[in-house]
Design a protein around this motif. Structure first.
Motif, short mmCIF file in Angstrom:
data_model
loop_
_atom_site.label_atom_id
_atom_site.label_comp_id
_atom_site.label_asym_id
_atom_site.label_seq_id
_atom_site.Cartn_x
_atom_site.Cartn_y
_atom_site.Cartn_z
N MET A 1 20.00 69.12 115.32
CA MET A 1 19.01 68.06 115.32
C MET A 1 19.45 66.94 114.37
O MET A 1 19.42 65.79 114.74
CB MET A 1 17.66 68.64 114.90
N GLY A 2 19.86 67.28 113.15
CA GLY A 2 20.27 66.26 112.19
C GLY A 2 21.54 65.56 112.62
O GLY A 2 21.69 64.35 112.43
N THR B 1 22.60 65.10 115.63
CA THR B 1 22.30 64.22 116.75
C THR B 1 21.77 62.89 116.26
O THR B 1 22.16 61.83 116.75
CB THR B 1 21.27 64.88 117.69
N PHE B 2 20.92 62.93 115.24
CA PHE B 2 20.39 61.70 114.67
C PHE B 2 21.50 60.86 114.05
O PHE B 2 21.59 59.65 114.28
CB PHE B 2 19.32 62.01 113.62
N VAL B 3 22.36 61.50 113.25
CA VAL B 3 23.44 60.77 112.58
C VAL B 3 24.40 60.18 113.61
O VAL B 3 24.82 59.03 113.49
CB VAL B 3 24.18 61.68 111.59
N LEU B 4 24.76 60.96 114.62
CA LEU B 4 25.65 60.44 115.66
C LEU B 4 25.00 59.31 116.45
O LEU B 4 25.67 58.38 116.88
CB LEU B 4 26.08 61.56 116.60
N GLY B 5 23.69 59.40 116.64
CA GLY B 5 22.98 58.35 117.35
C GLY B 5 22.95 57.05 116.58
O GLY B 5 22.95 55.96 117.16
N GLU B 6 22.92 57.13 115.26
CA GLU B 6 22.87 55.94 114.41
C GLU B 6 24.21 55.62 113.77
O GLU B 6 24.28 54.91 112.78
CB GLU B 6 21.81 56.15 113.31
#
Length: 75
Positions: A1-2, A4-9
């Motif tokens: 989950m974390g 995915t967020f970092v890769l998304g941003e």
């Protein structure tokens, strides 16, 4: 989950670098080789120190296992 967020941003991490390159284009054109050289030397030194640390850790671990095996065999 974390992750995915970092890769998304991930793009947000590169925006300051791009802005710096655009603002200081002349500086990068004249002295950019120093930046590239320092990044390359830093990368190689980190990779080399990691490699040597893992190598000597494994040698030490094998030594301890062999010593433990030898002591159990001769006890």
């Amino acid at each position: 989950m974390g992750a995915t967020f970092v890769l998304g941003e991930l793009l947000l991490f590169f925006i300051p670098v791009v802005v710096a390159v655009v603002q200081y284009k002349n500086l990068f054109m004249t002295e950019g080789w120093q930046i590239v050289l320092s990044i390359a030397v830093g990368t190689v030194s980190v990779m080399l120190s990691t490699c040597l640390t893992i190598h000597y850790y494994n040698r030490f671990k094998n030594f301890l296992q062999a010593r433990k095996h030898f002591q159990q065999k001769h006890s």
